[in-house]
Scaffold this active site. Structure first.
Site, mmCIF file in Angstrom:
data_model
loop_
_atom_site.group_PDB
_atom_site.id
_atom_site.type_symbol
_atom_site.label_atom_id
_atom_site.label_comp_id
_atom_site.label_asym_id
_atom_site.label_seq_id
_atom_site.Cartn_x
_atom_site.Cartn_y
_atom_site.Cartn_z
ATOM 1 N N LYS A 13 36.441 32.661 34.891
ATOM 2 C CA LYS A 13 34.924 33.538 36.023
ATOM 3 C C LYS A 13 36.035 34.935 36.623
ATOM 4 O O LYS A 13 36.025 36.108 36.970
ATOM 5 C CB LYS A 13 34.739 32.822 36.936
ATOM 6 C CG LYS A 13 34.115 31.959 36.147
ATOM 7 C CD LYS A 13 33.447 30.397 37.847
ATOM 8 C CE LYS A 13 34.259 30.278 37.803
ATOM 9 N NZ LYS A 13 35.126 28.613 37.471
ATOM 10 N N ARG A 88 28.017 24.986 42.753
ATOM 11 C CA ARG A 88 28.562 24.524 42.346
ATOM 12 C C ARG A 88 28.384 22.977 42.492
ATOM 13 O O ARG A 88 28.193 21.871 41.942
ATOM 14 C CB ARG A 88 29.744 24.427 43.076
ATOM 15 C CG ARG A 88 31.551 24.942 41.948
ATOM 16 C CD ARG A 88 32.343 25.160 43.306
ATOM 17 N NE ARG A 88 33.775 24.640 42.146
ATOM 18 C CZ ARG A 88 34.467 25.926 42.044
ATOM 19 N NH1 ARG A 88 34.216 26.601 43.077
ATOM 20 N NH2 ARG A 88 35.729 26.022 41.076
ATOM 21 N N ARG A 127 47.976 29.429 35.158
ATOM 22 C CA ARG A 127 47.668 30.823 35.649
ATOM 23 C C ARG A 127 48.452 30.763 36.239
ATOM 24 O O ARG A 127 49.316 29.322 37.445
ATOM 25 C CB ARG A 127 46.243 30.193 36.301
ATOM 26 C CG ARG A 127 45.276 31.065 37.148
ATOM 27 C CD ARG A 127 44.683 30.820 37.196
ATOM 28 N NE ARG A 127 43.728 30.019 37.731
ATOM 29 C CZ ARG A 127 42.443 29.230 38.252
ATOM 30 N NH1 ARG A 127 41.866 30.026 38.200
ATOM 31 N NH2 ARG A 127 42.618 27.821 38.706
ATOM 32 N N ARG A 160 48.820 28.055 41.657
ATOM 33 C CA ARG A 160 48.148 27.826 42.757
ATOM 34 C C ARG A 160 48.395 25.855 43.218
ATOM 35 O O ARG A 160 48.738 24.920 42.102
ATOM 36 C CB ARG A 160 47.167 27.580 42.296
ATOM 37 C CG ARG A 160 46.074 28.649 43.288
ATOM 38 C CD ARG A 160 45.089 28.777 42.374
ATOM 39 N NE ARG A 160 43.561 27.755 42.424
ATOM 40 C CZ ARG A 160 42.488 27.784 42.481
ATOM 41 N NH1 ARG A 160 42.255 29.202 41.962
ATOM 42 N NH2 ARG A 160 41.480 27.271 42.093
ATOM 43 N N ARG A 171 39.374 18.345 39.118
ATOM 44 C CA ARG A 171 38.892 19.741 39.129
ATOM 45 C C ARG A 171 37.610 19.814 37.910
ATOM 46 O O ARG A 171 36.789 19.427 38.058
ATOM 47 C CB ARG A 171 39.488 20.712 39.516
ATOM 48 C CG ARG A 171 40.176 20.170 41.027
ATOM 49 C CD ARG A 171 41.467 21.611 40.596
ATOM 50 N NE ARG A 171 40.820 23.080 40.959
ATOM 51 C CZ ARG A 171 41.424 24.188 40.058
ATOM 52 N NH1 ARG A 171 42.795 23.821 39.717
ATOM 53 N NH2 ARG A 171 40.725 25.108 39.716
HETATM 54 P P1 ADP Z 1 38.119 31.005 36.959
HETATM 55 O O1 ADP Z 1 38.265 32.254 37.531
HETATM 56 O O2 ADP Z 1 37.109 30.415 35.848
HETATM 57 O O3 ADP Z 1 38.909 29.464 37.707
HETATM 58 P P2 ADP Z 1 40.288 32.510 35.663
HETATM 59 O O4 ADP Z 1 40.069 33.966 35.332
HETATM 60 O O5 ADP Z 1 41.466 32.409 36.530
HETATM 61 O O6 ADP Z 1 39.192 31.086 35.266
HETATM 62 O O7 ADP Z 1 41.493 32.034 34.260
HETATM 63 C C1 ADP Z 1 41.969 30.407 34.088
HETATM 64 C C2 ADP Z 1 43.238 31.472 33.631
HETATM 65 O O8 ADP Z 1 43.101 31.686 31.974
HETATM 66 C C3 ADP Z 1 43.798 32.961 34.075
HETATM 67 O O9 ADP Z 1 45.469 32.229 34.471
HETATM 68 C C4 ADP Z 1 43.701 33.598 33.269
HETATM 69 O O10 ADP Z 1 44.752 34.739 32.870
HETATM 70 C C5 ADP Z 1 43.621 33.240 32.122
HETATM 71 N N1 ADP Z 1 42.920 33.846 31.009
HETATM 72 C C6 ADP Z 1 41.387 34.291 31.372
HETATM 73 N N2 ADP Z 1 40.358 34.313 30.235
HETATM 74 C C7 ADP Z 1 41.066 34.096 28.986
HETATM 75 C C8 ADP Z 1 40.711 34.072 27.852
HETATM 76 N N3 ADP Z 1 39.470 35.135 27.638
HETATM 77 N N4 ADP Z 1 41.872 34.015 27.080
HETATM 78 C C9 ADP Z 1 42.512 33.282 27.077
HETATM 79 N N5 ADP Z 1 43.127 33.606 29.000
HETATM 80 C C10 ADP Z 1 42.465 33.758 29.466
HETATM 81 P P1 AMP Z 2 38.001 27.890 42.837
HETATM 82 O O1 AMP Z 2 39.396 29.084 43.210
HETATM 83 O O2 AMP Z 2 36.510 28.476 42.398
HETATM 84 O O3 AMP Z 2 39.136 27.429 41.857
HETATM 85 O O4 AMP Z 2 37.618 26.978 43.861
HETATM 86 C C1 AMP Z 2 39.038 26.054 44.276
HETATM 87 C C2 AMP Z 2 38.550 24.836 44.780
HETATM 88 O O5 AMP Z 2 38.148 25.431 46.726
HETATM 89 C C3 AMP Z 2 37.607 23.474 44.186
HETATM 90 O O6 AMP Z 2 38.072 22.812 42.977
HETATM 91 C C4 AMP Z 2 37.193 23.114 45.473
HETATM 92 O O7 AMP Z 2 38.127 22.086 45.986
HETATM 93 C C5 AMP Z 2 36.655 24.667 46.868
HETATM 94 N N1 AMP Z 2 35.136 25.268 46.075
HETATM 95 C C6 AMP Z 2 34.948 26.761 45.625
HETATM 96 N N2 AMP Z 2 34.064 26.495 45.889
HETATM 97 C C7 AMP Z 2 33.281 25.333 46.075
HETATM 98 C C8 AMP Z 2 31.768 25.006 46.106
HETATM 99 N N3 AMP Z 2 31.285 26.041 45.603
HETATM 100 N N4 AMP Z 2 32.131 24.182 46.425
HETATM 101 C C9 AMP Z 2 32.711 22.956 46.493
HETATM 102 N N5 AMP Z 2 33.914 23.185 46.174
HETATM 103 C C10 AMP Z 2 34.296 24.954 46.851
#
Ligand code: ADP
Ligand code: AMP
Length: 214
Positions: A13, A88, A127, A160, A171
């Site tokens: 995302k 969420r 990541r 992270r 999660r």
């Molecule tokens: P989200 O925001 O949904 O948690 P991220 O955008 O941070 O996910 O992506 C999670 C990890 O996967 C990051 O390290 C990113 O670089 C990698 N990633 C994202 N999209 C892809 C893809 N299509 N193929 C492989 N790795 C990806």
């Molecule tokens: P994210 O950066 O989207 O992976 O979110 C990291 C963490 O933030 C999650 O695991 C939750 O603990 C908290 N969080 C983010 N967005 C929400 C949401 N909409 N509702 C509840 N917790 C959230």
């Protein structure tokens, strides 16, 4: 255009959000990023959110809903916005509907980035984020030219705290029980678009661009 990015943790995302903001010129509202900023600044909200995030749990609905309602009142959302990581839960989704209807707005499209559970652990544990500019990379799938250093700004890359395997598993359980039902919620509203998130970053971006043209 008012967009929601839906999908499990690690679906891509945030990665796709950085392309969509360029295309659509809308602000990127990531509740996770807002919490991490508050943690960094040591605010009361940050302290509260961290106690849940460290355990891999969702922050309580009332805290997140209030935060997003306030954020949607900012001037920069007038021409559209993109929500990433919110809603969420069904409670959050219903609260969002209500808040938007009060200001005569609605969600135009929900991009559901679908990725199989077995790929997610690898994506999340690999990541890496830049301390300086916030760019997201991946140790294996999107590696920096120099290990531990951001390509864009030469900032230091970090992992992270909640991206360690133990927390990631919790999660994913939270996602399946609380967030997955939103797929049906938005399908019934006729705004859901499924995106195959299993392909490469560029291919996924292309599919999203096509979907946003319609
Ligand atoms: P989200 O925001 O949904 O948690 P991220 O955008 O941070 O996910 O992506 C999670 C990890 O996967 C990051 O390290 C990113 O670089 C990698 N990633 C994202 N999209 C892809 C893809 N299509 N193929 C492989 N790795 C990806
Ligand atoms: P994210 O950066 O989207 O992976 O979110 C990291 C963490 O933030 C999650 O695991 C939750 O603990 C908290 N969080 C983010 N967005 C929400 C949401 N909409 N509702 C509840 N917790 C959230």
């Amino acid at each position: 255009m008012n967009i929601i990015l839906l999908g499990p943790p690690g679906a891509g995302k945030g990665t796709q959000a950085s392309f969509i903001v360029e295309l659509k010129k809308v602000p990127h509202i990531s509740t996770g990023d807002i919490f991490r900023q508050n943690i960094k600044e040591g605010t009361k909200l940050g302290v509260e959110a961290q106690s849940y995030m460290d355990k891999g749990l969702l922050v309580p609905d009332e805290v997140v809903v209030k935060l997003v309602e306030d954020r949607l009142n900012w001037q920069d959302t007038k021409g559209g916005f993109m929500l990433d990581g919110f809603p969420r839960t069904l409670t959050q989704a219903e609260a969002l509907e209500e808040a938007l209807s009060k200001i005569q707005k609605r969600i135009d499209v929900v991009l559901n980035i679908a990725v199989d559970a077995n790929l997610l652990i690898d994506r999340i544990t690999g990541r890496r984020i830049c301390k300086n500019c916030g760019a997201t990379l991946h140790a294996k799938y999107n590696p920096p030219s120099k290990e531990g250093v951001c390509d864009k700004c030469a900032g230091a890359l970090y992992q992270r705290d909640d991206d360690k395997e133990e927390t990631v598993k919790k999660r994913l359980v939270e996602y399946e029980s609380k967030t997955q039902p939103l797929i049906d919620f938005y399908r019934q509203k006729g705004v859901l678009v499924n995106i195959d998130g299993q392909r490469g970053i560029k291919e996924v971006a292309q599919e999203i661009f096509e979907a946003l043209k319609q």
